[in-house]
Design an enzyme around this catalytic site. Structure first.
Site, PDB file in Angstrom:
ATOM      1  N   TYR A 105      -2.329  -6.568  -1.278  1.00 56.37           N
ATOM      2  CA  TYR A 105      -3.556  -6.016  -0.723  1.00 56.37           C
ATOM      3  C   TYR A 105      -3.901  -6.677   0.594  1.00 56.37           C
ATOM      4  CZ  TYR A 105      -5.648  -9.869  -3.471  1.00 56.37           C
ATOM      5  OH  TYR A 105      -5.939 -11.083  -4.028  1.00 56.37           O
ATOM      6  N   HIS A 140     -13.473  -9.387  -9.205  1.00 62.07           N
ATOM      7  CA  HIS A 140     -13.700 -10.372  -8.151  1.00 62.07           C
ATOM      8  C   HIS A 140     -14.326  -9.746  -6.908  1.00 62.07           C
ATOM      9  CE1 HIS A 140      -9.934 -12.404 -10.007  1.00 62.07           C
ATOM     10  NE2 HIS A 140     -11.022 -12.786 -10.647  1.00 62.07           N
TER      11      HIS A 140
END
Length: 182
Positions: A131, A61
């Site tokens: 993240y 991604h």
């Protein structure tokens, strides 16, 4: 904190100094001043967390400009193979990928700068991944590359019979078919 350069420019691996005692452990997962001293100068604005079971592959991604995201990736529970693919056309390592095992045990983090596709496979029974990102999600800027692209030839360290991929990720283009750049 140890900040190691990888063979791909700007992609770094971070290993924190861990302080253990009879109570458990303590470490700085992020210290802006230390990151800045080492040339890592992102303004992280959001934390994202995912939970996945063994065999899940998330990715590859990315978001294109002006919403490209830098990501600081770490594992809170379990173990993953974290992968970053260099998509910067002017880079000497364009189209190459770097992979590393990140786990709750080793506490390593991967700093993925702008211009990279990112993904991971879950190697443990389950994994929680956190993240930090420096840009908000923008659906119109969302892009991706198929996890099993033959040109990239990524070894996800998962038995093909165990692979679990979202429908959305199965229809992503191959590396040779991407028509965007950074």
């Amino acid at each position: 904190m140890i900040i190691e350069k990888t063979f791909i420019k700007d992609l770094v691996l971070i290993t924190p100094a861990v302080f253990n005692d009879e109570r458990g452990f303590f470490f700085e997962a992020y210290n802006q001043a230390k990151f800045h001293e080492n040339g890592i100068k992102y303004n992280f604005i959001q934390d994202n967390q995912s939970f996945s079971k063994r065999g899940v592959i998330r990715g590859l991604h990315l978001q294109i400009n002006p919403f490209a995201q830098a990501k600081l990736v770490r594992v809170l529970q379990g173990e993953i193979l974290d992968v970053a693919v260099d998509l910067r056309k002017n880079s000497a390592t364009y189209g190459q990928h770097f992979s590393v095992v990140l786990s709750a045990e080793n506490k390593k983090q991967l700093m993925v700068p702008h211009g990279f596709a990112h993904g991971f496979s879950v190697l443990s029974e389950t994994a929680s991944v956190l993240y930090k990102v420096d840009q908000v999600y923008n659906k119109d800027s969302e892009r991706g590359i198929r996890y099993d692209d033959a040109t990239l030839a990524i070894d996800w360290q998962i038995n093909p019979s165990e692979v679990i991929v979202s429908e959305k990720d199965l229809v992503l283009p191959g590396f040779e078919d991407i028509d965007w750049e950074f």
